[in-house]
Design a protein around this motif. Structure first.
Motif, short mmCIF file in Angstrom:
data_model
loop_
_atom_site.label_atom_id
_atom_site.label_comp_id
_atom_site.label_asym_id
_atom_site.label_seq_id
_atom_site.Cartn_x
_atom_site.Cartn_y
_atom_site.Cartn_z
N ILE A 95 44.54 38.77 38.72
CA ILE A 95 43.96 39.79 37.85
C ILE A 95 43.43 39.09 36.61
N ILE A 96 42.12 39.22 36.38
CA ILE A 96 41.48 38.56 35.24
C ILE A 96 40.94 39.65 34.32
N GLN A 97 41.46 39.69 33.11
CA GLN A 97 41.02 40.67 32.12
C GLN A 97 39.68 40.24 31.52
N ASN A 98 38.80 41.21 31.31
CA ASN A 98 37.53 41.00 30.60
C ASN A 98 36.74 39.80 31.12
N PHE A 99 36.61 39.71 32.45
CA PHE A 99 35.93 38.57 33.09
C PHE A 99 34.50 38.42 32.57
N LYS A 100 34.17 37.26 32.06
CA LYS A 100 32.84 36.96 31.49
C LYS A 100 32.49 37.92 30.35
N GLY A 101 33.52 38.45 29.68
CA GLY A 101 33.29 39.39 28.57
C GLY A 101 33.13 40.83 29.02
N GLY A 102 33.46 41.12 30.28
CA GLY A 102 33.30 42.47 30.82
C GLY A 102 34.40 43.42 30.40
N GLU A 103 34.29 44.65 30.89
CA GLU A 103 35.26 45.70 30.61
C GLU A 103 36.37 45.69 31.66
N LYS A 104 37.56 46.04 31.23
CA LYS A 104 38.73 46.15 32.09
C LYS A 104 39.02 44.83 32.80
N SER A 105 39.35 44.87 34.11
CA SER A 105 39.75 43.64 34.81
C SER A 105 39.12 43.58 36.20
N ILE A 106 39.17 42.38 36.75
CA ILE A 106 38.74 42.13 38.13
C ILE A 106 39.95 41.59 38.87
N ALA A 107 40.11 42.04 40.12
CA ALA A 107 41.12 41.46 41.01
C ALA A 107 40.36 40.48 41.90
N ALA A 108 40.67 39.20 41.81
CA ALA A 108 39.88 38.19 42.50
C ALA A 108 40.75 37.25 43.31
N LYS A 109 40.31 37.01 44.54
CA LYS A 109 40.87 35.97 45.39
C LYS A 109 39.80 34.90 45.43
N MET A 110 40.14 33.70 44.95
CA MET A 110 39.12 32.66 44.79
C MET A 110 39.47 31.37 45.48
N TYR A 111 38.42 30.72 45.95
CA TYR A 111 38.50 29.34 46.43
C TYR A 111 37.55 28.54 45.56
N PHE A 112 38.02 27.40 45.04
CA PHE A 112 37.19 26.54 44.21
C PHE A 112 37.46 25.10 44.61
N ASP A 113 36.41 24.38 44.98
CA ASP A 113 36.59 22.99 45.42
C ASP A 113 36.25 21.98 44.33
N GLY A 114 36.16 22.45 43.08
CA GLY A 114 35.81 21.59 41.98
C GLY A 114 34.34 21.66 41.64
N LYS A 115 33.56 22.22 42.54
CA LYS A 115 32.13 22.35 42.32
C LYS A 115 31.61 23.74 42.68
N ASN A 116 32.00 24.24 43.83
CA ASN A 116 31.51 25.54 44.32
C ASN A 116 32.65 26.55 44.35
N ARG A 117 32.29 27.82 44.14
CA ARG A 117 33.29 28.89 44.11
C ARG A 117 32.94 29.95 45.15
N ILE A 118 33.97 30.40 45.87
CA ILE A 118 33.85 31.50 46.82
C ILE A 118 34.87 32.54 46.38
N LEU A 119 34.46 33.80 46.29
CA LEU A 119 35.31 34.81 45.68
C LEU A 119 35.26 36.13 46.45
N HIS A 120 36.42 36.74 46.63
CA HIS A 120 36.51 38.11 47.14
C HIS A 120 37.03 38.92 45.97
N GLY A 121 36.23 39.87 45.49
CA GLY A 121 36.59 40.57 44.26
C GLY A 121 36.63 42.08 44.41
N LEU A 122 37.36 42.70 43.48
CA LEU A 122 37.47 44.15 43.42
C LEU A 122 37.37 44.59 41.97
N LEU A 123 36.44 45.49 41.71
CA LEU A 123 36.31 46.12 40.40
C LEU A 123 36.72 47.58 40.54
#
Length: 109
Positions: A12-40
């Protein structure tokens, strides 16, 4: 390579990128690229941001909302893919009463 989001706990990330409320995110990051399954949840947003070194592809899995892309509003719903190329600005907004579920890929360029 398999990225198993269904067995990954959401962060759960609050105010993601300065946004309102929160995002529930499942993320994969290999140090360069990001893959994300998100819920707002209703009323939640990902804040307006510019992709300086990468692009972003967002595929809406469920729900509806809108994006602001280079200052223009565009409606999104299940089955729609939004693309934000490198150098452009966007935001994702859930202005509906139900969850907005999406899959995103952010490749560095």
């Amino acid at each position: 390579m398999i990225v198993d989001f269904k067995n990954q706990k959401a962060e759960i990330i609050q105010n993601f990128k300065g946004g309102e409320k929160s995002i529930a995110a499942k993320m994969y990051f290999d140090g360069k690229n990001r893959i994300l399954h998100g819920l707002l949840k209703s009323g939640a947003t990902i804040g307006l941001h510019t992709h300086e070194t990468n692009s972003e592809i967002i595929y809406i899995l469920a729900g509806e909302g809108k994006v602001i892309y280079d200052g223009e509003y565009e409606k999104v719903c299940a089955g729609i893919c939004h693309y934000c190329p490198k150098g452009h600005t966007h935001s994702l907004i859930n202005d509906s009463d139900s969850d907005l579920v999406f899959f995103a890929v952010v490749p560095e360029q």
